[in-house]
Design an enzyme around this catalytic site. Structure first.
Site, PDB file in Angstrom:
ATOM      1  CG  ASN A 197      15.720  64.730  -3.953  1.00  0.00           C
ATOM      2  OD1 ASN A 197      14.630  65.289  -3.925  1.00  0.00           O
ATOM      3  ND2 ASN A 197      15.895  63.509  -3.496  1.00  0.00           N
TER       4      ASN A 197
ATOM      5  CG  HIS B 244      12.007  68.270   0.367  1.00  0.00           C
ATOM      6  ND1 HIS B 244      11.021  67.608   1.060  1.00  0.00           N
ATOM      7  CD2 HIS B 244      13.126  67.515   0.476  1.00  0.00           C
ATOM      8  CE1 HIS B 244      11.530  66.498   1.600  1.00  0.00           C
ATOM      9  NE2 HIS B 244      12.803  66.424   1.253  1.00  0.00           N
TER      10      HIS B 244
ATOM     11  CG  HIS C 286      12.032  58.936  -2.321  1.00  0.00           C
ATOM     12  ND1 HIS C 286      12.560  58.932  -1.051  1.00  0.00           N
ATOM     13  CD2 HIS C 286      11.374  57.772  -2.458  1.00  0.00           C
ATOM     14  CE1 HIS C 286      12.232  57.788  -0.455  1.00  0.00           C
ATOM     15  NE2 HIS C 286      11.514  57.077  -1.282  1.00  0.00           N
TER      16      HIS C 286
ATOM     17  NE  ARG D  93       8.712  58.922   2.164  1.00  0.00           N
ATOM     18  CZ  ARG D  93       9.767  58.686   2.941  1.00  0.00           C
ATOM     19  NH1 ARG D  93      10.909  59.294   2.718  1.00  0.00           N
ATOM     20  NH2 ARG D  93       9.672  57.856   3.955  1.00  0.00           N
TER      21      ARG D  93
ATOM     22  NE  ARG E 126       6.335  61.205   3.722  1.00  0.00           N
ATOM     23  CZ  ARG E 126       7.114  60.761   4.711  1.00  0.00           C
ATOM     24  NH1 ARG E 126       8.159  61.455   5.114  1.00  0.00           N
ATOM     25  NH2 ARG E 126       6.846  59.624   5.301  1.00  0.00           N
TER      26      ARG E 126
ATOM     27  CD  GLU F 209      16.366  59.313  -3.637  1.00  0.00           C
ATOM     28  OE1 GLU F 209      15.533  59.443  -2.731  1.00  0.00           O
ATOM     29  OE2 GLU F 209      17.379  60.008  -3.709  1.00  0.00           O
TER      30      GLU F 209
ATOM     31  CB  THR G  81      15.811  58.042   3.314  1.00  0.00           C
ATOM     32  OG1 THR G  81      14.841  58.371   2.327  1.00  0.00           O
ATOM     33  CG2 THR G  81      16.216  56.598   3.167  1.00  0.00           C
TER      34      THR G  81
ATOM     35  CD  GLU H  92      22.694  58.552  -3.252  1.00  0.00           C
ATOM     36  OE1 GLU H  92      22.270  58.266  -4.387  1.00  0.00           O
ATOM     37  OE2 GLU H  92      22.273  59.505  -2.587  1.00  0.00           O
TER      38      GLU H  92
ATOM     39  CG  HIS I 102      20.079  61.816   3.666  1.00  0.00           C
ATOM     40  ND1 HIS I 102      19.858  62.494   4.826  1.00  0.00           N
ATOM     41  CD2 HIS I 102      18.876  61.339   3.269  1.00  0.00           C
ATOM     42  CE1 HIS I 102      18.571  62.420   5.119  1.00  0.00           C
ATOM     43  NE2 HIS I 102      17.951  61.731   4.195  1.00  0.00           N
TER      44      HIS I 102
HETATM   45  N1  PXP Z   1      20.103  60.409  -1.681  1.00  0.00           N
HETATM   46  C1  PXP Z   1      19.102  59.609  -1.246  1.00  0.00           C
HETATM   47  C2  PXP Z   1      19.166  58.151  -1.524  1.00  0.00           C
HETATM   48  C3  PXP Z   1      18.012  60.150  -0.528  1.00  0.00           C
HETATM   49  O1  PXP Z   1      17.030  59.341  -0.074  1.00  0.00           O
HETATM   50  C4  PXP Z   1      17.955  61.549  -0.335  1.00  0.00           C
HETATM   51  C5  PXP Z   1      16.778  62.140   0.362  1.00  0.00           C
HETATM   52  O2  PXP Z   1      15.643  61.956  -0.398  1.00  0.00           O
HETATM   53  C6  PXP Z   1      19.002  62.335  -0.840  1.00  0.00           C
HETATM   54  C7  PXP Z   1      20.076  61.736  -1.492  1.00  0.00           C
HETATM   55  C8  PXP Z   1      19.001  63.817  -0.705  1.00  0.00           C
HETATM   56  O3  PXP Z   1      19.063  64.183   0.624  1.00  0.00           O
HETATM   57  P1  PXP Z   1      18.807  65.707   1.019  1.00  0.00           P
HETATM   58  O4  PXP Z   1      17.434  66.042   0.574  1.00  0.00           O
HETATM   59  O5  PXP Z   1      18.997  65.711   2.494  1.00  0.00           O
HETATM   60  O6  PXP Z   1      19.838  66.522   0.296  1.00  0.00           O
END
Ligand code: PXP
Length: 242
Positions: free
Chosen positions: A10, A13, A46, A48, A52, A73, A104, A154, A193
């Protein structure tokens, strides 16, 4: 190693850091390509509602250049369904969204949302997109996913990552049970997550989980060891537990 566990990286960030300055770097698409080089099986981002981090243009560019599947996402809204249908990613993961949250915070209440969610799952499936629901590891959510026609769930690992000791163990057992039930119900099971090198092992060891989605920790680690090395180390930590 038994069945290979896929790693979805992901890149949200990377965009958070870019947006903090309102400039064009660091580029989440560049990070995504590096993650692929390091062994990512897919890229997750994602979009959003408040934009952001990832922006519409990032999604379009990711879809255009990625050599691996894009997992989009998003919140289950008509506006997002429209954008996803136009972007045509490999997959969509539907997540709950509240503007004031930092991340989330909980799973989607698939059981409670019923037909409002079902119509969005249907619209995405009709656009040829594989739909997954980001849910708590609770039996009613998995039964709801089946009823709504989502082929993938998930499991939210956030609580497992935050807890310690016996409480963490109990949450891990809940995740094990949910992964087993998902398999019985014919659902493909993913998890994610809050995962780090230190807590990924027990989740990666669950044989019926076929994909992990990991972001925030990897972007943080990249500051110290670089993004390619951070992804490689996560891949190795996952493989060791499989
Ligand atoms: N899976 C989903 C559905 C999420 O919303 C997120 C956070 O955006 C992640 C995985 C990844 O989480 P993290 O950034 O804490 O590794």
């Amino acid at each position: 190693m038994t069945n290979r566990l896929r790693l979805g990286v992901n890149v949200d960030h990377v965009a958070t850091v870019r947006n903090a300055r309102g400039v064009g770097y660091p580029d989440p698409v560049r990070a995504a390509l590096l993650a692929c080089e390091a062994g990512a099986d897919g890229i997750t981002a994602h979009l959003r509602e408040d934009r952001r981090h990832i922006r519409d243009e990032d999604m379009r560019r990711l879809k255009e250049v990625l050599p691996v599947p894009l997992n989009f996402e998003m919140a289950p809204t008509d506006a997002m369904v429209e954008i996803a249908s136009a972007t045509a990613p490999h997959a969509v993961c539907l997540v709950p969204e509240r503007r004031e949250e930092l991340t989330t915070e909980g799973g989607l209440d698939a059981a409670g949302l019923g037909s409002a969610l079902g119509s969005r799952v249907e619209a995405l499936a009709a656009a040829g997109i594989r739909v997954s629901l980001f849910v708590e590891p609770a039996p009613e959510q998995l039964h709801a996913a089946v009823a709504l026609g989502a082929p993938v769930v998930e499991l939210h690992t956030g609580r497992y990552c935050e807890l310690v000791g016996r409480e963490r163990q109990a949450e891990l057992e809940r995740i094990h049970a949910a992964a087993a039930l998902a398999s019985e119900l014919g659902l493909e099971c993913h998890a994610g997550h809050g995962l780090t090198y230190d807590n990924v092992g027990p989740i990666a060891a669950i044989g019926t989980v076929v994909e992990l989605n990991i972001g925030h920790f990897l972007v943080g680690e990249a500051i110290f060891v670089g993004f390619v090395e951070a992804v490689r180390r996560m891949r190795a930590a996952m493989d060791r537990s499989r």
